[in-house]
Design a protein around this motif. Structure first.
Motif, PDB file in Angstrom:
ATOM      1  N   TRP A  42       0.825  -1.204   0.000  1.00 35.08           N
ATOM      2  CA  TRP A  42       0.000   0.000   0.000  1.00 35.08           C
ATOM      3  C   TRP A  42       0.855   1.247   0.000  1.00 35.08           C
ATOM      4  N   GLY A  44       0.231   4.643   1.255  1.00 35.89           N
ATOM      5  CA  GLY A  44      -0.752   5.386   2.034  1.00 35.89           C
ATOM      6  C   GLY A  44      -2.065   4.634   2.019  1.00 35.89           C
ATOM      7  N   ILE A  45      -3.102   5.255   1.436  1.00 38.88           N
ATOM      8  CA  ILE A  45      -4.378   4.553   1.383  1.00 38.88           C
ATOM      9  C   ILE A  45      -4.671   4.037  -0.021  1.00 38.88           C
ATOM     10  N   PHE A 263      -4.798   2.161  10.636  1.00 41.80           N
ATOM     11  CA  PHE A 263      -5.308   3.518  10.436  1.00 41.80           C
ATOM     12  C   PHE A 263      -4.315   4.599  10.825  1.00 41.80           C
ATOM     13  N   LEU A 270       1.222   7.003  10.176  1.00 39.24           N
ATOM     14  CA  LEU A 270       0.847   6.911   8.792  1.00 39.24           C
ATOM     15  C   LEU A 270       0.226   5.530   8.701  1.00 39.24           C
ATOM     16  N   PRO A 271      -0.876   5.391   7.990  1.00 41.60           N
ATOM     17  CA  PRO A 271      -1.503   4.072   7.956  1.00 41.60           C
ATOM     18  C   PRO A 271      -0.691   3.074   7.152  1.00 41.60           C
ATOM     19  N   GLU A 272      -0.694   1.827   7.611  1.00 39.28           N
ATOM     20  CA  GLU A 272      -0.095   0.737   6.832  1.00 39.28           C
ATOM     21  C   GLU A 272      -1.183  -0.296   6.662  1.00 39.28           C
TER      22      GLU A 272
ATOM     23  N   GLN B  92       1.134  11.206   2.523  1.00 42.39           N
ATOM     24  CA  GLN B  92       0.287  10.025   2.365  1.00 42.39           C
ATOM     25  C   GLN B  92      -0.901  10.285   1.436  1.00 42.39           C
ATOM     26  N   GLN B 371       6.444   4.374   7.902  1.00 37.94           N
ATOM     27  CA  GLN B 371       6.445   3.572   9.123  1.00 37.94           C
ATOM     28  C   GLN B 371       7.627   2.611   9.127  1.00 37.94           C
TER      29      GLN B 371
END
Lengths: 305, 412
Positions: A42, A44-45, A263, A270-272, B92, B371
């Protein structure tokens, strides 16, 4: 005859369908979707490339995911053991006492159940205030009655934080196993117990030889529910410690780890979604296999009335 | 026939006038629930000049904003104007193409400071994706009444600072409001104290370039300074959370509060009688340059799926004007990122003064792009260090090990 059967089937289908659609959309479909998402890389989203099981490999082998994952699962296990050991055995004891019609048992029954009806978030929030090291009522009371040695940093001490949250949860949820066990014991026909007394049984052996084997179905239900609850514990920690499972990951569980990863936590995150979905998949596989096997194992121990 | 023509003419005129007066409604989402009134006032100023545009401002709870925004973007229901966080928080959404590049759409961006612009520049394509809204600086607040009462003066060196803390403690106050329950407040604490000991911009530039890493002795030793503050923090400080810290300072129970400049307005609103001032993190020796950590707090961007990009650009141009910036600064008591702002507030004036020697807030600016972020690694490790679970060697080791899994300059 056949048409009547078919008609009946149709009616059943009509009644079942709405529930089935709801479960399908909100439970079954997300399960498969998260599995699907867990197989991708992914940005980001945004879903990017198919990477097979690499996200799962990361969870189990790559720093810091590996450390976080095993640390979290350790706390889930602690939740399960502590809840079984304390909440459910006290619940069994209380349920037994209530069924023996001790004085005021009707009132106790209601009192024990009241916290179960409270909102989990409200309970967590209020207890976090009570346990606050500066303004909290718990430490203030302890200091006032001369027990300042017992006034700890309940939610800020890595050793105490998880036990404290578990204790709060037991306070809230104790009424539930109590009621289930009480109902189970009440279901045992009076004659069995009278017969045991006539045969000269004492309370101890009455409990272990007669009552306990006959309430195994209740024990099964409570065990399975405790297991599922312990694997999915999230709200209590989120409310009392925040998403990071602090301090120093001492209250992190699969639930908070999953949420934080999928989330992104508020201040650092940062979302993973890929890794997060993989953790989600691991949670439901664990929940499913463990509750299925425990249900099977315990069912064998059940005794027919 | 005549009648038909008349009717048609009427319908046509009616439709045309509808078209002329048709207002475009733009949705604007934010996490600043505290600032709703000010934003609505700013929007009114904009609507007065642009009567054909209506903007609806909605603020969500900060802790849920990211999740709500991400799902809305995924579902295609995102607002036209998005309040964005900076650096990795912008990336992001910028990198996957969810935002409109603004380089040629908002020409005023060319005048913004480098620190402000660095927060809205995507690392992927180098384009600008937002109009920066506020600059934040990390400082030490102190209670002036207590200082006056005890005859203390603003410290310059570390030793003077510790001496002040000790004097305040002796007088029965909690010297420092800070706690460790919320990991991010420890990162802020580190952002105030450590730069003057790790060598501020010199170390920052070196570590960002990969010429050194977090296991550098300068950085590790700077973390140990935080341990020296523990005796002056509240009892059981590991259980003291962010709101507790604020209450301790606002109610004059604690004499110092180490945090961001965004607190000033909130402190004043809670206790208008609170007499406080700020100073920069202390230095080792008299005469050393005192650096403050500062950063771009975020920006306003446009969703690339918006149907009203043209109108949204108009609003963003407005947010880049001094009119907007001055009102923002005066009413929110934060420093607008718009250049040429003159804060009337005494404390904000001082913040601008302190910013003559500023250094990027290290983890946010440099290492919150992927991350595991430097921030998440550092926050929990600092909790471990402050609670004596691990030492400073272990802290820097964990941070380094985590960041080097994705930070290219460390992988050489």
């Amino acid at each position: 005859m056949r048409s009547r059967r078919a008609k009946q089937g149709l009616w059943i289908a009509i009644f079942v369908l709405p529930a089935l659609i709801m479960v399908g959309i909100f439970i079954i479909a997300p399960l498969f979707l998260s599995f699907y998402n867990s197989l991708y890389n992914w940005d980001g989203i945004k879903r990017r490339d198919f990477i097979g099981l690499r996200n799962f490999a990361s969870i189990f082998s790559q720093y810091p995911y590996k450390d976080r994952f095993f640390n979290a699962i350790k706390h889930n296990i602690i939740w399960f053991i502590a809840t079984m050991l304390f909440q459910n055995s006290i619940g069994l004891f209380f349920g037994y006492l209530l069924s023996r019609r001790i004085k005021g048992s009707e009132i106790y029954k209601r009192i024990f159940f009241i916290p179960v009806t409270f909102s989990l978030v409200a309970v967590g929030f209020l207890w976090a205030l009570y346990l606050n090291p500066i303004w909290g009522i718990v430490n203030k009371t302890l200091k006032q009655i001369g027990l300042s040695g017992l006034a700890h940093t309940w939610l800020g001490d890595a050793r105490l934080a998880t036990p404290t949250i578990i204790a709060v949860n037991i306070w809230r949820w104790l009424g539930f196993p109590t009621l289930i066990f009480y109902a189970g014991i009440n279901n045992i026909p009076e004659e069995y117990i009278e017969a045991a007394y006539l045969d000269g049984s004492n309370e101890w052996s009455l409990f272990w030889k007669i009552i306990f084997p006959l309430i195994i179905p209740s024990v099964t239900i409570i065990t399975v529910l405790t297991f599922i609850g312990s694997l999915n514990v999230f709200e209590q920690i989120y409310v009392m410690e925040g998403l990071d499972g602090g301090p120093f990951y001492s209250t992190d569980t699969l639930g908070t780890l999953f949420y934080r990863t999928a989330f992104g936590s508020v201040d650092t995150g940062l979302p993973e979604i890929g890794i997060g979905s993989a953790i989600g998949v691991v949670i439901y596989v664990l929940t499913f296999t463990a509750s299925a096997t425990s249900a099977l194992l315990l069912r064998r121990k059940e005794v027919e009335l | 026939m005549k009648r038909l023509v008349l009717i048609m003419l009427f319908v046509f005129v009616f439709a045309f006038s509808m078209f002329l007066t048709a207002k475009v409604t733009l949705e604007f989402w934010s996490w600043r629930t505290e600032d709703v009134d000010v934003y609505n006032a700013l929007i009114k100023m904009f609507e007065k000049k642009n009567p054909d545009i209506h903007i609806r401002f909605t603020a969500f709870k900060q802790t849920e904003y990211n999740t709500i925004l991400s799902s809305a973007i995924k579902g295609g229901t995102a607002p036209d104007i998005i309040h964005l966080r900076a650096y990795g928080g912008l990336e992001q959404y910028a990198a996957p193409g969810y935002l409109v590049p603004l380089d040629d759409k908002v020409p005023a961006l060319a005048n913004f400071s480098d620190v402000a612009i660095s927060g809205v520049r995507s690392k992927k394509d180098g384009k600008l994706y937002g109009v920066p809204f506020a600059m934040q600086t990390l400082v030490i607040y102190y209670n002036k009444r207590i200082y006056k009462k005890l005859g203390l003066k603003e410290p310059e060196t570390w030793d003077e600072f510790l001496a002040n803390l000790a004097a305040v403690k002796k007088a029965g106050y909690i010297p420092l409001a800070n706690g460790g329950k919320d990991g991010w407040t420890l990162e802020v604490l580190h952002g105030v104290i450590c730069p003057n000991f790790y060598g501020a911009n010199g170390f920052f530039n070196a570590v960002v370039a990969g010429k050194t890493n977090f296991e550098d002795e300068r950085y590790r030793k700077s973390l140990e300074k935080l341990l020296e503050l523990r005796p002056y923090m509240p009892d059981n400080f590991m259980g003291v959370g962010y709101t507790d810290m604020q209450m301790l300072f606002v109610n004059e129970i604690a004499a110092h509060f180490i945090g961001g400049i965004w607190e000033a307005g909130y402190f004043k609103s809670l206790n208008p009688n609170l007499d406080f001032d700020i100073f920069a993190g202390p230095v080792a020796h008299k005469g050393d340059i005192r650096y403050v950590s500062s950063f771009n707090d975020g920006s306003y961007g446009i969703f690339s799926g918006s149907k009203h990009i043209k109108e949204a650009v108009k609003f963003l141009r407005f947010t880049a004007t001094t009119e907007f910036g001055q009102y923002f600064t005066d009413h929110l008591l934060q420093i607008s990122a718009v250049p040429g702002i003159h804060p009337k507030d005494k404390i904000l004036k001082k913040v601008l003064e302190l910013n003559k020697h500023s250094t990027p807030y290290i983890m946010l600016v440099g290492f919150r792009w992927h991350q595991p972020t430097g921030s998440s690694l550092l926050q929990s490790a600092l909790q471990g260090m402050m609670a004596d679970k691990i030492d400073s060697y272990e802290v820097v080791k964990r941070v380094q090990k985590g960041v080097e899994t994705w930070y290219k300059p460390f992988q050489k």
